[in-house]
Design a protein around this motif. Structure first.
Motif, PDB file in Angstrom:
ATOM      1  N   GLU A 132       0.834  -1.207   0.000  1.00  0.00           N
ATOM      2  CA  GLU A 132       0.000   0.000   0.000  1.00  0.00           C
ATOM      3  C   GLU A 132       0.866   1.254   0.000  1.00  0.00           C
ATOM      4  OE1 GLU A 132      -4.139  -1.130   2.243  1.00  0.00           O
ATOM      5  OE2 GLU A 132      -2.333  -1.014   3.486  1.00  0.00           O
ATOM      6  N   LEU A 133       1.889   1.268   0.834  1.00  0.00           N
ATOM      7  CA  LEU A 133       2.760   2.442   0.901  1.00  0.00           C
ATOM      8  C   LEU A 133       3.548   2.629  -0.396  1.00  0.00           C
ATOM      9  CD1 LEU A 133       3.999   2.100   4.582  1.00  0.00           C
ATOM     10  CD2 LEU A 133       2.493   3.872   3.672  1.00  0.00           C
ATOM     11  N   LYS A 134       3.940   1.547  -1.026  1.00  0.00           N
ATOM     12  CA  LYS A 134       4.628   1.655  -2.311  1.00  0.00           C
ATOM     13  C   LYS A 134       3.698   2.256  -3.370  1.00  0.00           C
ATOM     14  CE  LYS A 134       8.134  -2.019  -2.019  1.00  0.00           C
ATOM     15  NZ  LYS A 134       9.280  -1.241  -2.543  1.00  0.00           N
ATOM     16  N   GLU A 135       2.434   1.867  -3.347  1.00  0.00           N
ATOM     17  CA  GLU A 135       1.476   2.431  -4.305  1.00  0.00           C
ATOM     18  C   GLU A 135       1.308   3.932  -4.084  1.00  0.00           C
ATOM     19  OE1 GLU A 135      -3.237   2.018  -5.646  1.00  0.00           O
ATOM     20  OE2 GLU A 135      -2.303   0.410  -4.468  1.00  0.00           O
ATOM     21  N   ILE A 136       1.233   4.343  -2.836  1.00  0.00           N
ATOM     22  CA  ILE A 136       1.140   5.775  -2.517  1.00  0.00           C
ATOM     23  C   ILE A 136       2.391   6.507  -2.990  1.00  0.00           C
ATOM     24  CG2 ILE A 136       1.139   7.425  -0.595  1.00  0.00           C
ATOM     25  CD1 ILE A 136      -0.657   5.396   0.929  1.00  0.00           C
ATOM     26  N   ASP A 137       3.550   5.915  -2.710  1.00  0.00           N
ATOM     27  CA  ASP A 137       4.819   6.543  -3.072  1.00  0.00           C
ATOM     28  C   ASP A 137       4.963   6.668  -4.587  1.00  0.00           C
ATOM     29  OD1 ASP A 137       7.364   7.604  -2.129  1.00  0.00           O
ATOM     30  OD2 ASP A 137       8.280   5.846  -3.052  1.00  0.00           O
ATOM     31  N   ASP A 138       4.564   5.648  -5.333  1.00  0.00           N
ATOM     32  CA  ASP A 138       4.647   5.695  -6.798  1.00  0.00           C
ATOM     33  C   ASP A 138       3.782   6.820  -7.353  1.00  0.00           C
ATOM     34  OD1 ASP A 138       6.376   3.551  -6.846  1.00  0.00           O
ATOM     35  OD2 ASP A 138       4.827   2.071  -7.337  1.00  0.00           O
ATOM     36  N   TYR A 139       2.554   6.923  -6.839  1.00  0.00           N
ATOM     37  CA  TYR A 139       1.643   7.970  -7.322  1.00  0.00           C
ATOM     38  C   TYR A 139       2.193   9.346  -6.985  1.00  0.00           C
ATOM     39  CZ  TYR A 139      -2.592  10.716  -8.004  1.00  0.00           C
ATOM     40  OH  TYR A 139      -3.502  11.673  -8.419  1.00  0.00           O
ATOM     41  N   ALA A 140       2.650   9.509  -5.755  1.00  0.00           N
ATOM     42  CA  ALA A 140       3.187  10.806  -5.329  1.00  0.00           C
ATOM     43  C   ALA A 140       4.404  11.199  -6.166  1.00  0.00           C
ATOM     44  CB  ALA A 140       3.551  10.748  -3.850  1.00  0.00           C
ATOM     45  N   TYR A 141       5.271  10.251  -6.406  1.00  0.00           N
ATOM     46  CA  TYR A 141       6.483  10.517  -7.193  1.00  0.00           C
ATOM     47  C   TYR A 141       6.135  11.067  -8.574  1.00  0.00           C
ATOM     48  CZ  TYR A 141      10.804   9.638  -9.774  1.00  0.00           C
ATOM     49  OH  TYR A 141      11.925   9.778 -10.557  1.00  0.00           O
ATOM     50  N   ASN A 142       5.128  10.510  -9.200  1.00  0.00           N
ATOM     51  CA  ASN A 142       4.733  10.971 -10.534  1.00  0.00           C
ATOM     52  C   ASN A 142       4.237  12.413 -10.523  1.00  0.00           C
ATOM     53  OD1 ASN A 142       5.370   8.627 -11.961  1.00  0.00           O
ATOM     54  ND2 ASN A 142       3.380   7.688 -11.529  1.00  0.00           N
ATOM     55  N   LEU A 143       3.732  12.868  -9.375  1.00  0.00           N
ATOM     56  CA  LEU A 143       3.249  14.254  -9.263  1.00  0.00           C
ATOM     57  C   LEU A 143       4.274  15.170  -8.603  1.00  0.00           C
ATOM     58  CD1 LEU A 143      -0.522  13.843  -8.285  1.00  0.00           C
ATOM     59  CD2 LEU A 143       0.497  14.103 -10.548  1.00  0.00           C
TER      60      LEU A 143
END
Length: 585
Positions: A132-143
């Protein structure tokens, strides 16, 4: 960059047409005869530029530029006070942040992340998995938003320390046992978890409000040692673990501020640390948290004190989500805006807007988006204004200024943190624990009605709260007087009309709040809020029954109403103090 443009067009519901984008140092927008060119330094500056384009979409020609006053513009969401945001909700929050140019997010997790080596850590608390945290981090990184872990390595650990599994690392009910091998084994497991999960090279290690460190099992094992010595040694060990995993730590500074204060107070402007203590502080950023003062010069004095520690300073202000069932808008602005101004003048380059959930996270984080808009406006604009903040808020979220003001009427716009609306909603009808004269209070129901949107969760929730507070205010003002004067007509009306209607309103609000919660948060923690509603509904039935028994002559008096009313100037803010005068176990 296409990801950012696509996400912002979806969020802002706006098609920007052809855009010319180029990398630069800071944000510049040029619109000439409808042609749009954006230069940006960071990804979040591009996202913010698109929000500005929406605000000024009717202008065919304009030039705009800005430079952020803070390198780190961080929002901290409390995920440890019973409410853990679902992954999609966090991602939506990150999109709002990016649209306002905010570039860092902290999820404050005391025990709400999964450590497989410690099965009771975060058990039934909605803990985040690594995936879950990796999914959040991936999305945040793209923005362009950095996700920084915000954990605890000393105090505020009572939710986990209650388990037998944690006995070997427990000093007191809420503080970890310094010096114990088991403690550092656990801390290393936690730090390694985040190193393996997130891209960042930073970590917040907490360590605030550890008042009773060394006063429990530590005292029995080692005898008395000063708090300064214990924390100093513990911090050094934690920082070495951070260094091992190539993470730069930051910590709340209050315990060190208190070490230098003769009155043991972290807001003591005369606090001065001894040079010997300063020399032993490892390489750690000091986070000065202050949610309470409205004097810019006061903030500047405490910032100056922090400079004596010779560490990088981070400032943490508060968007007041922990003041009851709705955010305290007025007090947020009274405290946060002078803090931002002080940090701009003192060249503090990192600013955190915290959103705590004390009291069970009664306030949904999405109700506090106004705070993000103000944080953004006052972080970027040379001459910031409330108008600018509210324009940004409406462009990004659709929330209107008037709706925010009407929502704030729930707190009666009184000075400070007097959670009057929440006191009324949770307060008992017969016991009457509300501590203020409420006769002249006005909850802005009619005004709010004008600014409802199609959102059937948040606006209906606010509307329901305002109406219940208004009804409870009226009951509070009339019931005791009617009983003392023998006004049986009012007592009959109360039982036959007012209380049944009030019960229906609570049941409706319960359903709305539950839907709101389940939309944003994992289910764990809802049981606490759910019980509060059921207690309120049950006590309405009880009050109605007691009054009817009195009217029917079954009892000679209503004991709760026989008591003469006396009030403190300021009632303790915890829920248990609002619903009972007896101890709640």
């Amino acid at each position: 960059m296409n990801i950012i443009v696509t996400e912002m067009q979806r969020l802002l519901n706006c098609d920007f047409g052809d855009l010319t984008l180029k990398q630069g140092k800071n944000l510049k927008i040029s619109v000439k005869n409808g042609k749009k060119e954006i230069e940006y330094g960071e990804k979040t500056q591009l996202a913010r530029a698109l929000s500005i384009l929406k605000i000024r979409q009717d202008e065919k020609n304009f030039e705009y530029s800005e430079t952020p006053f803070f390198k780190t513009r961080c929002v901290m969401l409390d995920m440890s006070r019973n409410a853990v945001m679902k992954v999609n909700a966090v991602k939506k929050y990150i999109a709002y942040m990016a649209a306002m140019g905010l570039n860092t997010i902290m999820l404050y997790t005391e025990d709400t992340y999964e450590l497989k080596e410690y099965p009771f850590f975060g058990y039934m608390r909605g803990r985040y998995t690594q995936e879950e945290l990796k999914e959040i981090d991936d999305y945040a990184y793209n923005l362009g938003v950095e996700v920084v872990p915000c954990i605890q390595t000393l105090g505020h650990m009572e939710q986990y320390l209650r388990y037998d599994e944690a006995d070997g690392m427990k000093d007191t009910q809420r503080v970890m046992l310094c010096g114990a091998d088991e403690t550092y084994k656990f801390i290393e497991t936690a730090i390694k978890f985040f190193k393996d999960t997130l891209r960042t090279d930073k970590i917040h290690i907490g360590m605030d409000e550890a008042d009773d460190v060394g006063c429990g099992k530590y005292l029995m094992k080692n005898g008395y040692r000063s708090r300064c010595e214990i924390i100093g040694e513990h911090l050094e060990k934690v920082c070495k673990i951070c260094e091992k995993y190539e993470l730069h730590p930051m910590m709340w500074s209050d315990m060190y501020c208190r070490m230098g204060s003769k009155i043991d107070f972290h807001y003591d402007t005369e606090s001065r640390l001894d040079d010997e203590i300063i020399a032993k502080i490892p390489d750690v950023d000091m986070v000065y948290w202050d949610y309470y003062h409205n004097d810019e010069n006061f903030y500047r004095k405490i910032i100056s004190n922090h400079r004596n520690m010779k560490k990088h300073i981070v400032f943490a202000s508060g968007i007041w989500t922990w003041d009851g069932l709705l955010p305290n808008v007025s007090y947020t602005l009274k405290t946060m805006l002078p803090a931002i101004s002080a940090c701009r003048k003192e060249k503090v380059d990192s600013f955190i807007a915290t959103m705590w959930g004390d009291g069970g996270n009664e306030t949904n984080h999405f109700l506090a988006l106004f705070g993000l808009a103000f944080f953004s406006e006052y972080s970027f604009a040379k001459n910031p204004s409330e108008d600018g903040a509210y324009k940004l808020l409406e462009a990004v979220t659709g929330i209107k200024r008037q709706a925010v003001a009407a929502m704030d009427s729930f707190n009666a716009q009184l000075d400070g943190t007097i959670r009057i609306g929440t006191q009324l909603v949770w307060g008992d009808i017969l016991l009457d624990n509300v501590c203020l004269d409420t006769d002249k209070l006005k909850f802005d129901i009619d005004s709010f009605e004008q600014y409802k949107t199609n959102d059937d969760i948040f606006y209906s929730y606010i509307d329901a709260l305002l109406r219940i507070a208004e009804t409870k205010k009226d009951i509070r003002g009339r019931l005791k007087k009617a009983y003392d004067s023998g006004d049986r007509q009012y007592l009959n009306t109360l039982c036959n009309d007012i209380l049944p209607d009030l019960k229906e309103r609570y049941e409706k609000l319960l359903a709305i709040h539950q839907k709101q919660w389940r939309t944003v948060y994992k289910v764990f923690g809802w049981e606490v809020i759910n019980e509060r509603y059921l207690i309120s509904i049950g006590r309405i039935d009880y009050a109605k029954g007691e009054i009817l028994r009195y009217l029917n002559g079954e009892i000679d008096c209503i004991e709760e109403l026989e008591e003469k009313r006396i009030y403190q100037k300021k009632l303790k803010r915890a829920y248990k103090n609002l619903v009972a005068t007896s101890e709640i176990f």
